[in-house]
Write a protein that holds these residues in place. Sequence first.
Motif, PDB file in Angstrom:
ATOM      1  N   HIS A  88     -43.870  30.490 -13.716  1.00  0.00           N
ATOM      2  CA  HIS A  88     -43.880  31.958 -13.649  1.00  0.00           C
ATOM      3  C   HIS A  88     -45.289  32.475 -13.943  1.00  0.00           C
ATOM      4  O   HIS A  88     -45.872  32.155 -14.982  1.00  0.00           O
ATOM      5  CB  HIS A  88     -42.889  32.512 -14.682  1.00  0.00           C
ATOM      6  CG  HIS A  88     -42.635  33.988 -14.576  1.00  0.00           C
ATOM      7  ND1 HIS A  88     -41.889  34.690 -15.506  1.00  0.00           N
ATOM      8  CD2 HIS A  88     -43.021  34.919 -13.649  1.00  0.00           C
ATOM      9  CE1 HIS A  88     -41.812  35.963 -15.162  1.00  0.00           C
ATOM     10  NE2 HIS A  88     -42.504  36.122 -14.047  1.00  0.00           N
ATOM     11  N   THR A 123     -44.432  37.762 -10.974  1.00  0.00           N
ATOM     12  CA  THR A 123     -44.073  39.139 -11.301  1.00  0.00           C
ATOM     13  C   THR A 123     -45.361  39.951 -11.351  1.00  0.00           C
ATOM     14  O   THR A 123     -46.346  39.504 -11.948  1.00  0.00           O
ATOM     15  CB  THR A 123     -43.364  39.229 -12.664  1.00  0.00           C
ATOM     16  OG1 THR A 123     -42.177  38.435 -12.635  1.00  0.00           O
ATOM     17  CG2 THR A 123     -43.006  40.669 -13.005  1.00  0.00           C
ATOM     18  N   GLU A 169     -41.989  41.329 -22.283  1.00  0.00           N
ATOM     19  CA  GLU A 169     -40.595  41.273 -21.830  1.00  0.00           C
ATOM     20  C   GLU A 169     -40.496  40.561 -20.485  1.00  0.00           C
ATOM     21  O   GLU A 169     -39.608  39.713 -20.277  1.00  0.00           O
ATOM     22  CB  GLU A 169     -40.057  42.698 -21.720  1.00  0.00           C
ATOM     23  CG  GLU A 169     -38.650  42.805 -21.170  1.00  0.00           C
ATOM     24  CD  GLU A 169     -38.224  44.249 -20.940  1.00  0.00           C
ATOM     25  OE1 GLU A 169     -37.039  44.545 -21.164  1.00  0.00           O
ATOM     26  OE2 GLU A 169     -39.075  45.070 -20.532  1.00  0.00           O
ATOM     27  N   LEU A 170     -41.386  40.895 -19.565  1.00  0.00           N
ATOM     28  CA  LEU A 170     -41.368  40.265 -18.251  1.00  0.00           C
ATOM     29  C   LEU A 170     -41.697  38.784 -18.327  1.00  0.00           C
ATOM     30  O   LEU A 170     -41.155  37.972 -17.571  1.00  0.00           O
ATOM     31  CB  LEU A 170     -42.355  40.977 -17.327  1.00  0.00           C
ATOM     32  CG  LEU A 170     -41.992  42.415 -16.941  1.00  0.00           C
ATOM     33  CD1 LEU A 170     -43.182  43.089 -16.258  1.00  0.00           C
ATOM     34  CD2 LEU A 170     -40.765  42.448 -16.044  1.00  0.00           C
ATOM     35  N   GLY A 173     -38.756  36.594 -19.041  1.00  0.00           N
ATOM     36  CA  GLY A 173     -37.672  36.707 -18.080  1.00  0.00           C
ATOM     37  C   GLY A 173     -37.951  35.869 -16.845  1.00  0.00           C
ATOM     38  O   GLY A 173     -38.960  35.163 -16.749  1.00  0.00           O
ATOM     39  N   ALA A 174     -37.052  35.961 -15.879  1.00  0.00           N
ATOM     40  CA  ALA A 174     -37.226  35.249 -14.619  1.00  0.00           C
ATOM     41  C   ALA A 174     -38.237  35.974 -13.744  1.00  0.00           C
ATOM     42  O   ALA A 174     -38.439  37.188 -13.884  1.00  0.00           O
ATOM     43  CB  ALA A 174     -35.881  35.156 -13.901  1.00  0.00           C
ATOM     44  N   ALA A 176     -39.731  38.240 -11.125  1.00  0.00           N
ATOM     45  CA  ALA A 176     -39.051  39.438 -10.614  1.00  0.00           C
ATOM     46  C   ALA A 176     -39.769  40.082  -9.441  1.00  0.00           C
ATOM     47  O   ALA A 176     -39.360  41.147  -8.980  1.00  0.00           O
ATOM     48  CB  ALA A 176     -38.899  40.458 -11.744  1.00  0.00           C
TER      49      ALA A 176
END
Length: 254
Positions: A88, A123, A169-170, A173-174, A176
Amino acid sequence: MTTILVTGGTGTLGRHVTELLRADGHEVRVLSRHAQPYAVDLREGGGVLDVALAGVDVVVHCASTPRGGDERAAGHLIEAARRARVRHLVYISIVGVDAVPLGYYRSKLAVERLIEASGLGWTVLRTTQFHDLVARVLEVLGRMPVLVLPAGVGGQPIEVREVAARLAELAVGAPAGRVADMGGPEVRSLASLARAYGVAAGRRRRAVVRVRLFGRVYRAFRAGGHVVPGPGAGAGVGTFEGYLGERFGGGEGK
């Protein structure tokens, strides 16, 4: 626990992202030109970059400079991230990079496109300008006997710690893709922001001259290409006055 690399992790935004992720229990590595043990100039790349990325799950890419080289730096980072099988890559960009034909904005947009085509999970978060950047600009402009401002141009400054919280936060996470843009709570005229800054800094009120400029960049700013459109669209809460109050110990003006 996730292993996360923050590029530009000693900068205005990156240091807050680093602090938040560490407080949440993650292993965070800081990469910058001078931070040991991962001191790397991304524009040059090099073996230390591979060492820094070994075992990393997520990269938060905050490193950037208006002096040029962002695309080259992103290319080196992406290549190394692929080799390390990073899952990511999170990138901080600017609202309006596809609307305002400014050289730095074009570079940020080019980096977005490199990341989208990288084959990595990704992201991208675009935000408006941070309070401290607006304050620095007004500080420089305020040194003149008369405050000269471009006519019809406003801003939507945002609190950097709110952006850091969103990035953190991003990051956990996965991937996005392109997420919703983030802006400050108010779209303000530059004259309004300048008055607030002058009051907070204790400066004598100065005459304001609004000058109509020319060119595509100015037209794009006048059209609001650099702000988050729509009523209440900005996700930020902290105001420019709140920032000034922390910086100067008080002062309200709008």
